[in-house]
Design a protein around this motif. Structure first.
Motif, short mmCIF file in Angstrom:
data_model
loop_
_atom_site.label_atom_id
_atom_site.label_comp_id
_atom_site.label_asym_id
_atom_site.label_seq_id
_atom_site.Cartn_x
_atom_site.Cartn_y
_atom_site.Cartn_z
N LEU A 51 1.21 -6.32 -2.33
CA LEU A 51 0.56 -4.84 -1.77
C LEU A 51 -0.36 -5.15 -0.69
O LEU A 51 -1.23 -6.17 -0.76
CB LEU A 51 0.09 -3.95 -2.96
N PRO A 52 -0.71 -4.10 0.02
CA PRO A 52 -1.67 -4.12 0.87
C PRO A 52 -3.12 -4.55 0.11
O PRO A 52 -3.50 -4.02 -0.98
CB PRO A 52 -1.95 -2.72 1.53
N ALA A 53 -4.09 -5.23 1.02
CA ALA A 53 -5.20 -5.58 0.52
C ALA A 53 -6.24 -4.33 0.00
O ALA A 53 -6.76 -4.67 -1.27
CB ALA A 53 -5.93 -6.51 1.38
N HIS A 54 -6.04 -3.26 0.51
CA HIS A 54 -6.97 -2.23 0.19
C HIS A 54 -6.88 -1.50 -1.09
O HIS A 54 -7.38 -0.67 -1.59
CB HIS A 54 -7.25 -1.21 1.33
N THR A 55 -5.51 -1.70 -1.52
CA THR A 55 -5.26 -1.20 -2.73
C THR A 55 -5.22 -2.09 -3.99
O THR A 55 -4.80 -1.38 -5.25
CB THR A 55 -3.28 -0.89 -2.82
N GLN A 56 -5.70 -3.31 -3.88
CA GLN A 56 -5.92 -4.24 -4.79
C GLN A 56 -6.82 -3.82 -5.92
O GLN A 56 -8.15 -3.17 -5.24
CB GLN A 56 -6.21 -5.42 -4.49
N PRO A 57 -6.80 -3.84 -7.15
CA PRO A 57 -8.06 -3.29 -8.03
C PRO A 57 -9.03 -4.48 -8.19
O PRO A 57 -9.53 -4.49 -9.33
CB PRO A 57 -7.20 -2.84 -9.46
#
Length: 257
Positions: free
Chosen positions: A93-99
């Protein structure tokens, strides 16, 4: 027999042909994979390899990313824990969605999407959905089953995220029962009821008997013996012959030069 990671008994022939050819990297096959995800949600099957291929297409073609399909893939991955399916999906998934880290904040999410015009403007709802599903996965992987259900029931958003996955709660209960069966020979009925989120004793007894094949004995649920929960001793020995140390012994008796 364990099924290979890239195999699925329920996979249609046309999906198998795409995965085994160059079309798996063709953006035009995105809609085909998306329809296949819908099919998996409806018929309770799971094809990790095909889902990862779709997420890889999203990675190569960010403008094609469909948030609903992505969250459905993650929700389906929850139903096959413990497995690497969720973490593998999350990694694409896109990096900005990573928790993880600062990238999970709303401010960084906005800057990440604005810095690359090829990436569609992702709403904070999509990022929040990823965070919540990841939290559920962490609870399942760490065997915090009671906390998983209390968290799942605490927010209507969780129900919305898994609404497209037919039988989500039942599938998760079955996976929890499988893990319990590996570790226990008997367990308190009250504890098991919390772990399965079955507060009605009749519902618990029906699930235990019909689905698991276990026995309810008063306040205790008894699990039949299996290869995983059977306590057995193992005696391991290693034969070391004198001939293996022949050279060492021979040199010990040699006269010094």
């Amino acid at each position: 027999m364990v099924t290979a990671f890239d195999k699925s008994d329920a996979r249609p022939a046309h999906i198998d042909a795409i995965l085994n050819g160059l079309d798996r990297y063709n953006p035009e096959t995105t809609t085909v994979f998306q329809d296949y995800v819908v099919q998996q949600c409806e018929d309770r099957t799971f094809d990790c390899y095909a889902n990862l291929a779709l997420l890889k297409l999203y990675q190569f073609n960010p403008h094609l990313l469909q948030p609903e399909t992505t969250t459905n893939i993650l929700a389906k991955a929850l139903t096959v824990f413990p497995s690497p399916a969720f973490s593998l999906s999350l990694s694409l998934l896109p990096a900005h969605t990573q928790p993880f880290g600062a990238a999970s904040t709303g401010e960084n999410t906005a800057s990440a999407t604005n810095n690359n015009n090829s990436i569609p403007q992702q709403t904070s709802d999509f990022v929040e959905s990823i965070q919540k599903l990841t939290h559920l996965n962490s609870l399942l992987e760490s065997a915090q089953y009671a906390l998983f259900w209390s968290t799942f029931n605490s927010d209507d958003l969780y129900a919305d995220l898994v609404a497209d996955v037919a039988g989500f709660e039942e599938l998760v209960r079955v996976r929890i029962a499988v893990e319990v069966g590996k570790a226990f020979r008997e367990i308190s009925a009250d504890v098991l009821a919390q772990w399965l989120d079955l507060k009605c004793r009749e519902a618990l007894q029906k699930f235990v008997a019909d689905v698991c094949g276990w026995e309810v004995d008063g306040t205790v649920v008894r699990v039949p013996k299996n290869r995983e929960n059977e306590a057995r001793s193992e005696i391991k020995s290693e034969r070391v012959g004198v001939d293996m140390f022949g050279r060492v012994i021979r040199r010990a008796f040699e006269q010094p030069a």
